[in-house]
Scaffold this active site. Structure first.
Site, short mmCIF file in Angstrom:
data_model
loop_
_atom_site.label_atom_id
_atom_site.label_comp_id
_atom_site.label_asym_id
_atom_site.label_seq_id
_atom_site.Cartn_x
_atom_site.Cartn_y
_atom_site.Cartn_z
N PRO A 94 12.73 85.55 -25.95
CA PRO A 94 13.07 85.02 -24.63
C PRO A 94 11.87 85.08 -23.70
O PRO A 94 11.07 86.02 -23.76
CB PRO A 94 14.19 85.95 -24.15
CG PRO A 94 13.95 87.23 -24.87
CD PRO A 94 13.33 86.86 -26.19
N CYS A 95 11.71 84.06 -22.90
CA CYS A 95 10.70 84.04 -21.84
C CYS A 95 11.48 83.98 -20.52
O CYS A 95 12.69 84.12 -20.51
CB CYS A 95 9.80 82.83 -21.99
SG CYS A 95 8.87 82.86 -23.53
N ILE A 96 10.82 83.71 -19.45
CA ILE A 96 11.50 83.73 -18.15
C ILE A 96 12.60 82.68 -18.07
O ILE A 96 13.72 82.97 -17.68
CB ILE A 96 10.49 83.57 -17.01
CG1 ILE A 96 9.56 84.78 -16.98
CG2 ILE A 96 11.20 83.40 -15.67
CD1 ILE A 96 8.39 84.65 -16.04
#
Length: 83
Positions: A24-26
């Protein structure tokens, strides 16, 4: 968060055996797949998904601030299917 059909996303990614890594990223979930030819771009775009970006064997699913939640849900589906 709008209910996202996580199983449909896993199927659109070519199935659980095609998913190698999830991060996951932002605002996105980055997924490394084994065989990018198995990925169904249209199938990834379920309600709640803003878009998808592909580059080689990496698929990024854009979901806004819910990236951590979606990554956890996808991981749960993968774990259940790989038992």
């Amino acid at each position: 968060m709008e209910k996202i059909d996580t199983r449909q996303i896993v199927e659109a990614l070519g199935g659980s055996e095609n998913v190698l890594e999830i991060e996951p990223c932002i605002t996105r979930v980055r997924i490394v797949v084994k065989d990018p030819s198995l990925v169904d771009d249209v199938g990834i775009r379920t309600p709640g998904v803003f878009g998808a970006v592909r580059s080689a064997n990496v698929v990024q699913i854009v979901v806004g601030i819910h990236a951590d939640d979606l990554a956890a849900q996808i991981t749960g589906v993968l774990e259940n299917e790989r038992i």
